[in-house]
Design a protein around this motif. Structure first.
Motif, short mmCIF file in Angstrom:
data_model
loop_
_atom_site.label_atom_id
_atom_site.label_comp_id
_atom_site.label_asym_id
_atom_site.label_seq_id
_atom_site.Cartn_x
_atom_site.Cartn_y
_atom_site.Cartn_z
N MET A 59 0.84 -1.18 0.00
CA MET A 59 0.00 0.00 0.00
C MET A 59 0.89 1.25 0.00
O MET A 59 1.87 1.33 0.72
CB MET A 59 -0.89 -0.01 1.23
N ALA A 60 0.54 2.20 -0.82
CA ALA A 60 1.29 3.45 -0.92
C ALA A 60 1.07 4.29 0.34
O ALA A 60 -0.01 4.32 0.91
CB ALA A 60 0.84 4.22 -2.14
N ARG A 61 2.11 4.98 0.73
CA ARG A 61 2.02 5.86 1.89
C ARG A 61 1.46 7.20 1.46
O ARG A 61 1.69 7.65 0.34
CB ARG A 61 3.39 6.07 2.52
N GLN A 62 0.77 7.83 2.37
CA GLN A 62 0.26 9.17 2.13
C GLN A 62 0.59 10.05 3.32
O GLN A 62 0.70 9.58 4.44
CB GLN A 62 -1.26 9.15 1.92
N VAL A 63 0.75 11.32 3.02
CA VAL A 63 1.04 12.31 4.04
C VAL A 63 -0.12 13.31 4.03
O VAL A 63 -0.56 13.76 2.97
CB VAL A 63 2.36 13.05 3.75
N ILE A 64 -0.61 13.63 5.21
CA ILE A 64 -1.62 14.68 5.34
C ILE A 64 -0.98 15.83 6.10
O ILE A 64 -0.27 15.61 7.09
CB ILE A 64 -2.90 14.17 6.04
N TYR A 65 -1.18 17.04 5.59
CA TYR A 65 -0.59 18.20 6.25
C TYR A 65 -1.53 19.39 6.14
O TYR A 65 -2.42 19.42 5.29
CB TYR A 65 0.78 18.53 5.66
N THR A 66 -1.33 20.35 7.03
CA THR A 66 -2.10 21.59 7.00
C THR A 66 -1.12 22.72 6.73
O THR A 66 -0.15 22.90 7.46
CB THR A 66 -2.82 21.82 8.35
N PHE A 67 -1.38 23.43 5.64
CA PHE A 67 -0.52 24.54 5.23
C PHE A 67 -1.37 25.79 5.11
O PHE A 67 -2.30 25.84 4.32
CB PHE A 67 0.15 24.22 3.89
N LYS A 68 -1.06 26.77 5.95
CA LYS A 68 -1.80 28.03 5.99
C LYS A 68 -3.30 27.81 6.09
O LYS A 68 -4.10 28.41 5.38
CB LYS A 68 -1.45 28.89 4.78
N GLY A 69 -3.68 26.88 6.99
CA GLY A 69 -5.08 26.63 7.28
C GLY A 69 -5.79 25.68 6.34
O GLY A 69 -6.96 25.38 6.54
N GLN A 70 -5.13 25.18 5.32
CA GLN A 70 -5.77 24.30 4.35
C GLN A 70 -5.15 22.90 4.43
O GLN A 70 -3.94 22.75 4.28
CB GLN A 70 -5.60 24.86 2.94
N SER A 71 -5.98 21.89 4.67
CA SER A 71 -5.50 20.51 4.76
C SER A 71 -5.34 19.90 3.37
O SER A 71 -6.20 20.10 2.51
CB SER A 71 -6.46 19.65 5.58
N LYS A 72 -4.25 19.17 3.19
CA LYS A 72 -3.97 18.54 1.91
C LYS A 72 -3.40 17.15 2.15
O LYS A 72 -2.77 16.91 3.17
CB LYS A 72 -2.98 19.36 1.09
N THR A 73 -3.60 16.25 1.19
CA THR A 73 -3.05 14.90 1.25
C THR A 73 -2.24 14.66 -0.01
O THR A 73 -2.68 14.97 -1.11
CB THR A 73 -4.18 13.86 1.34
N ILE A 74 -1.02 14.11 0.17
CA ILE A 74 -0.14 13.82 -0.97
C ILE A 74 0.41 12.40 -0.85
O ILE A 74 0.45 11.83 0.24
CB ILE A 74 1.03 14.82 -1.05
N ALA A 75 0.84 11.85 -1.98
CA ALA A 75 1.50 10.54 -1.98
C ALA A 75 2.93 10.73 -1.49
O ALA A 75 3.52 11.78 -1.67
CB ALA A 75 1.48 9.96 -3.38
#
Length: 84
Positions: A1-17
């Motif tokens: 299974m591929a790993r994903q990172v979730i982060y919050t940048f300047k108040g906006q949450s994003k998910t990346i591979a």
């Protein structure tokens, strides 16, 4: 299974591979996704590592403080049980 990172940048949450083949850690992956140049940061982080005791919190605290200054408030891996 591929790993994903979730982060919050300047108040906006994003998910990346994420892949260790491409990035050293999840912080570098998030910074690249936002177009942040880490050249100066990495040089300074290396200096902190060289001047602090092995196992000291200095490196971790430096990274945490600098990424907060960049605008990140949270960076973590997505856990399998979080995905629904």
């Amino acid at each position: 299974m591929a790993r994903q990172v979730i982060y919050t940048f300047k108040g906006q949450s994003k998910t990346i591979a994420f892949s260790y083949d491409i990035h050293r850690d999840l912080y570098e992956a998030a910074a690249e996704a936002e177009g942040i140049d880490l050249k100066n940061f990495l040089a300074m982080e290396q200096q902190v590592a060289l001047t602090s005791k092995k196992g000291a919190k200095a490196e971790k605290e430096f990274r945490k403080t600098e990424f907060a200054r960049f605008g990140f408030t949270s960076i973590k891996f997505v856990r399998e049980d979080d995905e629904v």
